[in-house]
Write a protein that holds these residues in place. Structure first.
Motif, mmCIF file in Angstrom:
data_model
loop_
_atom_site.group_PDB
_atom_site.id
_atom_site.type_symbol
_atom_site.label_atom_id
_atom_site.label_comp_id
_atom_site.label_asym_id
_atom_site.label_seq_id
_atom_site.Cartn_x
_atom_site.Cartn_y
_atom_site.Cartn_z
ATOM 1 N N LEU A 292 -31.013 44.910 -29.573
ATOM 2 C CA LEU A 292 -29.887 46.031 -29.479
ATOM 3 C C LEU A 292 -30.425 47.465 -29.059
ATOM 4 N N GLY A 295 -30.722 47.804 -25.497
ATOM 5 C CA GLY A 295 -29.475 47.846 -24.792
ATOM 6 C C GLY A 295 -28.832 49.012 -24.810
ATOM 7 N N CYS A 296 -28.798 49.755 -26.079
ATOM 8 C CA CYS A 296 -28.169 51.101 -26.126
ATOM 9 C C CYS A 296 -28.873 51.936 -25.226
ATOM 10 N N LEU A 381 -24.372 46.203 -21.811
ATOM 11 C CA LEU A 381 -23.258 45.672 -22.638
ATOM 12 C C LEU A 381 -23.502 44.065 -22.760
ATOM 13 N N VAL A 382 -24.146 43.428 -21.840
ATOM 14 C CA VAL A 382 -24.609 41.964 -22.242
ATOM 15 C C VAL A 382 -25.622 42.247 -23.192
ATOM 16 N N THR A 384 -26.468 44.131 -25.582
ATOM 17 C CA THR A 384 -26.126 44.691 -26.816
ATOM 18 C C THR A 384 -25.076 43.522 -27.328
ATOM 19 N N SER A 385 -24.186 42.934 -26.724
ATOM 20 C CA SER A 385 -23.578 41.764 -27.127
ATOM 21 C C SER A 385 -24.220 40.748 -27.664
ATOM 22 N N VAL A 386 -25.201 40.062 -26.958
ATOM 23 C CA VAL A 386 -26.058 39.099 -27.197
ATOM 24 C C VAL A 386 -27.077 39.458 -28.616
ATOM 25 N N LEU A 388 -26.081 41.494 -31.011
ATOM 26 C CA LEU A 388 -25.113 41.713 -31.864
ATOM 27 C C LEU A 388 -24.687 40.257 -32.342
ATOM 28 N N ALA A 389 -24.502 39.313 -31.507
ATOM 29 C CA ALA A 389 -24.360 37.944 -31.645
ATOM 30 C C ALA A 389 -25.483 37.345 -32.674
#
Length: 408
Positions: A292, A295-296, A381-382, A384-386, A388-389
């Motif tokens: 994360l 990604g940020c 975005l991809v 961070t999304s993964v 977070l999931a």
């Protein structure tokens, strides 16, 4: 009853063997990166094609991506130190042959590409077996620190190798780099051979059996980690390709600052690697957290208007990648049964290292079509999304495959 001092002597022998291992890793990685530099130069000179130069590097990684997952069980059944020594010897003899061809003026585009592919075939055994060897050299409680030390040695090799290549090319010739690397392969082969580890028995007293790639990918313990590994490798590590476009087309500063960004990424990676060595037993949530953060960092880089901000965010990304690489490798070594460690790490290397050609190509296509800021935004975005999931679902925080679910 254990004889007095026997534990200390055993620990001293273990430490001495691991120090030899670290020297061998640093030398072999330095040689590989020196070879990457000269291979690109020679391929470009011989073919006058940037595409061929890129292929010469990519073909080295292709077998690792396609074949390594199938080589894991082969590695688990044999002495890992002997496998690495044999692979290094084969690579050394192959490089001596290329050196002879270069001296004799017989280099051609097909020969260079064939050499790159053949060298990649040796890496199918060499790379995962070399990582799996760590657990055979140190007690389980020291695997995290040992992995951190090995990754640090690799990071130093990535710095030393290109520097040595640059000096030798300027002072002697490109052929001298081939000769030195061929010799270094044989030196490291002797070092790995001296470690003398034994193969893991196929079935131990607890009924352990070999673990397959299919089972690893079906396991809730391992699948989230492999997903994170692939995402970090493809979208974060290979975002370096986009940074040059960002510097040239968006920040509009001298292209020499690209070297500064690669430097801070490397320094950050070493710092992250060293810091993560303190974690005795990494968890999936920690892996998702550093993913994360990476990604940020990509999102900050995407829309920063000042080079200093980009450099700071790149340093953070480097720390996250270094931390992730060490923690994920340690996690897989600790969670996989001793009889499936080679398989688990072969799949890790296939996704983390072997996926480089995919990531580089993807980054280049996106940057060309949509520009650096949008590409980095999508990648960020991809990622961070993964991450977070995985964090929100709590994936992976379970026990590894029980013996009854493993294949005999």
């Amino acid at each position: 009853m254990t004889a007095p001092g026997s534990g200390a002597r055993s620990g001293a022998r273990s430490g001495e063997r691991f120090r030899r291992y670290l020297v061998a890793v640093a030398v072999t990685v330095s040689g590989n990166w020196a070879q990457n530099v000269v291979m690109a130069i020679v391929a470009l000179d011989v073919s006058d094609s940037a595409l061929v130069a890129g292929l010469a590097i990519s073909l080295k990684q292709l077998p690792l991506l396609l074949i390594a997952p199938m080589a894991g069980r082969f590695i688990d059944d044999r002495s890992k130190s002997l496998l690495v020594a044999r692979a290094q010897t084969g690579a050394g003899l192959l490089t001596f042959a290329l050196f002879a061809a270069a001296v004799g003026g017989a280099l051609s585009t097909p020969l260079i590409l064939a050499y790159a592919l053949a060298l990649g075939m040796f890496s199918v055994i060499d790379v995962p077996a070399r990582v799996a060897l760590i657990a055979d050299l140190v007690p389980e409680g020291r695997i995290s620190r040992a992995t951190s030390a090995a990754n640090t040695a690799s990071a130093l090799g990535r710095v030393i190798g290109p520097a040595v290549a640059a000096v030798m090319i300027a002072a002697v010739s490109t052929n001298a780099v081939f000769a030195l690397n061929a010799f270094s392969y044989l030196v490291t082969a002797s070092l790995f051979l001296s470690l003398r580890t034994e193969p893991t028995p196929i079935a131990g007293p607890t009924g352990e059996h070999r673990t397959s790639t299919r089972q690893l990918l079906k396991s809730s313990t391992f699948l989230p980690v492999y997903v994170l590994v692939f995402v970090v490798a493809v979208l974060v590590v290979n975002s370096q390709v986009v940074l040059l476009v960002l510097i040239r087309d968006v920040l509009r500063v001298e292209e020499g600052r690209y070297g500064v960004l690669l430097f801070v990424l490397g320094v950050g990676a070493v710092a992250g690697t060293l810091a993560t060595g303190r974690l005795a037993s990494p968890r999936v949530g920690q892996l998702a957290l550093v993913t994360l953060i990476a990604g940020c960092a990509l999102l900050v880089i995407a829309w920063a208007s000042e080079f200093l901000v980009v450099a700071i965010a790149a340093t953070v990304a480097g720390v996250a990648v270094g931390s992730f690489a060490t923690a994920s490798s340690t996690y897989l070594q600790l969670k996989s049964a001793s009889t499936g460690r080679g398989q688990a790490l072969a799949l890790f290397e296939a996704l983390f290292t072997g996926a480089s050609p995919i990531g580089a190509a993807l980054a280049g296509v996106f940057a060309e079509a949509f520009g650096a800021p949008r590409t980095l935004t999508v990648f960020g975005l991809v990622v961070t999304s993964v991450a977070l999931a995985v964090l929100l679902t709590g994936s992976g925080e379970r026990n590894p495959l029980p013996p009854e679910e493993q294949e005999p």
